[in-house]
Design a protein around this motif. Structure first.
Motif, PDB file in Angstrom:
ATOM      1  N   ILE A 257       0.725  -1.351   0.004  1.00  0.00           N
ATOM      2  CA  ILE A 257      -0.063  -0.322  -0.096  1.00  0.00           C
ATOM      3  C   ILE A 257       0.914   1.045   0.026  1.00  0.00           C
ATOM      4  CG2 ILE A 257      -1.577   1.231   1.561  1.00  0.00           C
ATOM      5  CD1 ILE A 257      -2.721  -1.385   2.147  1.00  0.00           C
ATOM      6  N   ASN A 258       1.764   1.179   0.844  1.00  0.00           N
ATOM      7  CA  ASN A 258       2.717   2.442   0.947  1.00  0.00           C
ATOM      8  C   ASN A 258       3.651   2.630  -0.262  1.00  0.00           C
ATOM      9  OD1 ASN A 258       2.078   2.864   3.509  1.00  0.00           O
ATOM     10  ND2 ASN A 258       3.989   2.239   4.445  1.00  0.00           N
ATOM     11  N   SER A 259       4.007   1.459  -1.223  1.00  0.00           N
ATOM     12  CA  SER A 259       4.536   1.851  -2.386  1.00  0.00           C
ATOM     13  C   SER A 259       3.710   2.346  -3.414  1.00  0.00           C
ATOM     14  CB  SER A 259       5.176   0.320  -2.832  1.00  0.00           C
ATOM     15  OG  SER A 259       4.018  -0.788  -3.431  1.00  0.00           O
ATOM     16  N   TYR A 260       2.460   2.217  -3.152  1.00  0.00           N
ATOM     17  CA  TYR A 260       1.497   2.919  -4.090  1.00  0.00           C
ATOM     18  C   TYR A 260       0.809   4.038  -3.662  1.00  0.00           C
ATOM     19  CZ  TYR A 260       1.255  -0.923  -7.664  1.00  0.00           C
ATOM     20  OH  TYR A 260       1.362  -1.788  -8.722  1.00  0.00           O
ATOM     21  N   GLN A 261       1.183   4.554  -2.579  1.00  0.00           N
ATOM     22  CA  GLN A 261       0.635   5.646  -1.673  1.00  0.00           C
ATOM     23  C   GLN A 261      -0.784   5.597  -1.692  1.00  0.00           C
ATOM     24  OE1 GLN A 261       2.731   8.659  -3.840  1.00  0.00           O
ATOM     25  NE2 GLN A 261       4.467   8.475  -2.512  1.00  0.00           N
ATOM     26  N   SER A 262      -1.231   4.478  -1.494  1.00  0.00           N
ATOM     27  CA  SER A 262      -2.762   4.116  -1.505  1.00  0.00           C
ATOM     28  C   SER A 262      -3.214   4.408  -0.132  1.00  0.00           C
ATOM     29  CB  SER A 262      -2.914   2.886  -2.036  1.00  0.00           C
ATOM     30  OG  SER A 262      -4.348   2.143  -1.780  1.00  0.00           O
ATOM     31  N   SER A 263      -4.584   4.534   0.100  1.00  0.00           N
ATOM     32  CA  SER A 263      -5.453   4.739   1.256  1.00  0.00           C
ATOM     33  C   SER A 263      -6.032   3.261   1.761  1.00  0.00           C
ATOM     34  CB  SER A 263      -6.446   5.818   1.260  1.00  0.00           C
ATOM     35  OG  SER A 263      -7.261   5.530   0.253  1.00  0.00           O
ATOM     36  N   LEU A 264      -5.428   2.319   1.179  1.00  0.00           N
ATOM     37  CA  LEU A 264      -6.469   1.159   1.469  1.00  0.00           C
ATOM     38  C   LEU A 264      -6.025   0.462   2.818  1.00  0.00           C
ATOM     39  CD1 LEU A 264      -5.789  -1.178  -1.630  1.00  0.00           C
ATOM     40  CD2 LEU A 264      -8.020  -0.300  -0.896  1.00  0.00           C
ATOM     41  N   ASP A 265      -6.745   0.028   3.566  1.00  0.00           N
ATOM     42  CA  ASP A 265      -6.445  -0.360   4.831  1.00  0.00           C
ATOM     43  C   ASP A 265      -5.730  -1.650   4.824  1.00  0.00           C
ATOM     44  OD1 ASP A 265      -6.425  -1.426   7.593  1.00  0.00           O
ATOM     45  OD2 ASP A 265      -8.715  -1.793   7.602  1.00  0.00           O
ATOM     46  N   PRO A 266      -4.374  -1.719   5.407  1.00  0.00           N
ATOM     47  CA  PRO A 266      -3.851  -2.843   5.414  1.00  0.00           C
ATOM     48  C   PRO A 266      -4.310  -4.057   5.696  1.00  0.00           C
ATOM     49  CG  PRO A 266      -2.591  -1.290   6.843  1.00  0.00           C
ATOM     50  CD  PRO A 266      -3.880  -0.508   6.117  1.00  0.00           C
ATOM     51  N   HIS A 267      -5.049  -3.997   6.905  1.00  0.00           N
ATOM     52  CA  HIS A 267      -5.712  -5.334   7.668  1.00  0.00           C
ATOM     53  C   HIS A 267      -6.630  -5.822   6.727  1.00  0.00           C
ATOM     54  CE1 HIS A 267      -3.275  -4.799  11.395  1.00  0.00           C
ATOM     55  NE2 HIS A 267      -3.424  -3.502  11.104  1.00  0.00           N
ATOM     56  N   GLN A 268      -7.374  -4.926   6.041  1.00  0.00           N
ATOM     57  CA  GLN A 268      -8.431  -5.479   5.261  1.00  0.00           C
ATOM     58  C   GLN A 268      -7.727  -6.206   3.854  1.00  0.00           C
ATOM     59  OE1 GLN A 268     -11.775  -5.659   5.234  1.00  0.00           O
ATOM     60  NE2 GLN A 268     -11.614  -6.548   3.183  1.00  0.00           N
ATOM     61  N   LEU A 269      -6.763  -5.268   3.508  1.00  0.00           N
ATOM     62  CA  LEU A 269      -5.913  -6.346   2.328  1.00  0.00           C
ATOM     63  C   LEU A 269      -5.406  -7.304   2.717  1.00  0.00           C
ATOM     64  CD1 LEU A 269      -5.414  -5.644  -0.910  1.00  0.00           C
ATOM     65  CD2 LEU A 269      -3.227  -4.697  -0.078  1.00  0.00           C
ATOM     66  N   ALA A 270      -5.015  -7.506   3.796  1.00  0.00           N
ATOM     67  CA  ALA A 270      -4.319  -8.641   4.390  1.00  0.00           C
ATOM     68  C   ALA A 270      -5.462  -9.822   4.608  1.00  0.00           C
ATOM     69  CB  ALA A 270      -3.661  -8.442   5.674  1.00  0.00           C
ATOM     70  N   ALA A 271      -6.657  -9.448   4.979  1.00  0.00           N
ATOM     71  CA  ALA A 271      -7.774 -10.418   5.023  1.00  0.00           C
ATOM     72  C   ALA A 271      -8.193 -10.917   3.677  1.00  0.00           C
ATOM     73  CB  ALA A 271      -8.761  -9.615   5.846  1.00  0.00           C
ATOM     74  N   GLU A 272      -8.276  -9.975   2.690  1.00  0.00           N
ATOM     75  CA  GLU A 272      -8.547 -10.730   1.563  1.00  0.00           C
ATOM     76  C   GLU A 272      -7.569 -11.639   1.105  1.00  0.00           C
ATOM     77  OE1 GLU A 272      -9.667  -7.680  -1.360  1.00  0.00           O
ATOM     78  OE2 GLU A 272     -10.286  -6.187   0.085  1.00  0.00           O
ATOM     79  N   LYS A 273      -6.176 -11.228   1.296  1.00  0.00           N
ATOM     80  CA  LYS A 273      -5.094 -12.266   0.862  1.00  0.00           C
ATOM     81  C   LYS A 273      -5.247 -13.576   1.453  1.00  0.00           C
ATOM     82  CE  LYS A 273      -1.072 -13.911   1.042  1.00  0.00           C
ATOM     83  NZ  LYS A 273      -0.201 -14.928   2.262  1.00  0.00           N
ATOM     84  N   THR A 274      -5.499 -13.481   2.703  1.00  0.00           N
ATOM     85  CA  THR A 274      -5.712 -14.529   3.454  1.00  0.00           C
ATOM     86  C   THR A 274      -6.768 -15.588   2.988  1.00  0.00           C
ATOM     87  OG1 THR A 274      -4.683 -13.503   5.518  1.00  0.00           O
ATOM     88  CG2 THR A 274      -6.014 -15.652   5.977  1.00  0.00           C
ATOM     89  N   ALA A 275      -7.959 -15.065   2.763  1.00  0.00           N
ATOM     90  CA  ALA A 275      -9.137 -15.672   2.272  1.00  0.00           C
ATOM     91  C   ALA A 275      -8.679 -16.180   0.903  1.00  0.00           C
ATOM     92  CB  ALA A 275     -10.358 -14.628   2.136  1.00  0.00           C
ATOM     93  N   ALA A 276      -8.151 -15.572   0.035  1.00  0.00           N
ATOM     94  CA  ALA A 276      -7.882 -15.966  -1.464  1.00  0.00           C
ATOM     95  C   ALA A 276      -6.721 -17.216  -1.064  1.00  0.00           C
ATOM     96  CB  ALA A 276      -7.074 -15.039  -2.134  1.00  0.00           C
ATOM     97  N   LEU A 277      -5.564 -17.102  -0.169  1.00  0.00           N
ATOM     98  CA  LEU A 277      -4.801 -18.044   0.071  1.00  0.00           C
ATOM     99  C   LEU A 277      -5.553 -19.270   0.624  1.00  0.00           C
ATOM    100  CD1 LEU A 277      -1.738 -18.531   0.310  1.00  0.00           C
ATOM    101  CD2 LEU A 277      -2.151 -18.130   2.713  1.00  0.00           C
ATOM    102  N   LYS A 278      -6.450 -19.341   1.525  1.00  0.00           N
ATOM    103  CA  LYS A 278      -7.097 -20.488   2.015  1.00  0.00           C
ATOM    104  C   LYS A 278      -7.933 -21.236   0.890  1.00  0.00           C
ATOM    105  CE  LYS A 278      -7.984 -18.543   6.522  1.00  0.00           C
ATOM    106  NZ  LYS A 278      -8.940 -18.276   7.571  1.00  0.00           N
TER     107      LYS A 278
END
Length: 188
Positions: free
Chosen positions: A59-80
């Motif tokens: 997120i920081n590399s894109y200077q985005s305002s996304l929530d890191p915990h929300q993005l992490a939750a999405e990634k974890t769901a995809a991973l599962k």
């Protein structure tokens, strides 16, 4: 071979389980939803970090305002969704099998506790370990020593009597900070 140690502690992803390619695929899938991407080399440098910290770096590399915990939750769901179809044990699992019942053993991972438990159970390896410590079980993550110190505590072995098996620089730094011997499995 490791008989001089009283406790064995294993990182999970990339050390005893070949999950790294699936982690990268899950990141690519989730980031594509936001027209973002992150190169594999940058992800590898963050190996051992909790998912939210990797999300924060992206997120920081894109200077985005996304929530890191929300993005992490999405990634974890995809991973599962992907992981159970593709995960395989790595050759180091032979060390785990050789020391079963001979030494207390733990898994200390940057993955969430529930994911680690489920993966180990899925592969029939959960009963080999006396304890599992995930990213959500400690406040400070690798390269801080907390994950491995908690493992030592749970298996009842003094840190200086433990050896850690790791595949990431952050994990090796954590083992050193905990006063534990380590094996860099990338060199095996």
């Amino acid at each position: 071979m490791y008989d001089s140690y009283d406790g064995l502690i294993f990182d999970m992803d990339g050390t005893i389980l070949d999950t790294e390619p699936t982690h990268r695929k899950a990141w690519r899938t989730v980031l594509a939803r936001y027209d973002m991407r992150f190169d594999d080399l940058s992800l590898i440098k963050l190996n051992g970090s909790p998912t939210w910290r990797i999300a924060e770096a992206i997120i920081n590399s894109y200077q985005s305002s996304l929530d890191p915990h929300q993005l992490a939750a999405e990634k974890t769901a995809a991973l599962k969704e992907m992981l159970f179809d593709s995960v395989q044990p790595l050759p180091l699992v032979d060390v785990v099998k050789a020391y079963r019942g001979k030494r207390p053993m733990a898994v200390g991972t940057g993955s969430e506790h529930a994911v680690a438990e489920a993966l180990l159970q899925h592969l029939g390896l959960r009963d080999y370990f006396d304890a599992v410590v995930g990213a959500d079980d400690v406040k400070r993550h690798k390269p801080e020593p907390d994950t491995f110190l908690r493992c030592a505590e749970l298996i009842g072995v003094a840190p200086e009597r433990c050896i850690v098996f790791e595949d990431a620089d952050f994990g090796i730094q954590a083992a050193q900070a905990a006063g534990m011997a380590f094996v860099d499995v990338r060199r095996l």
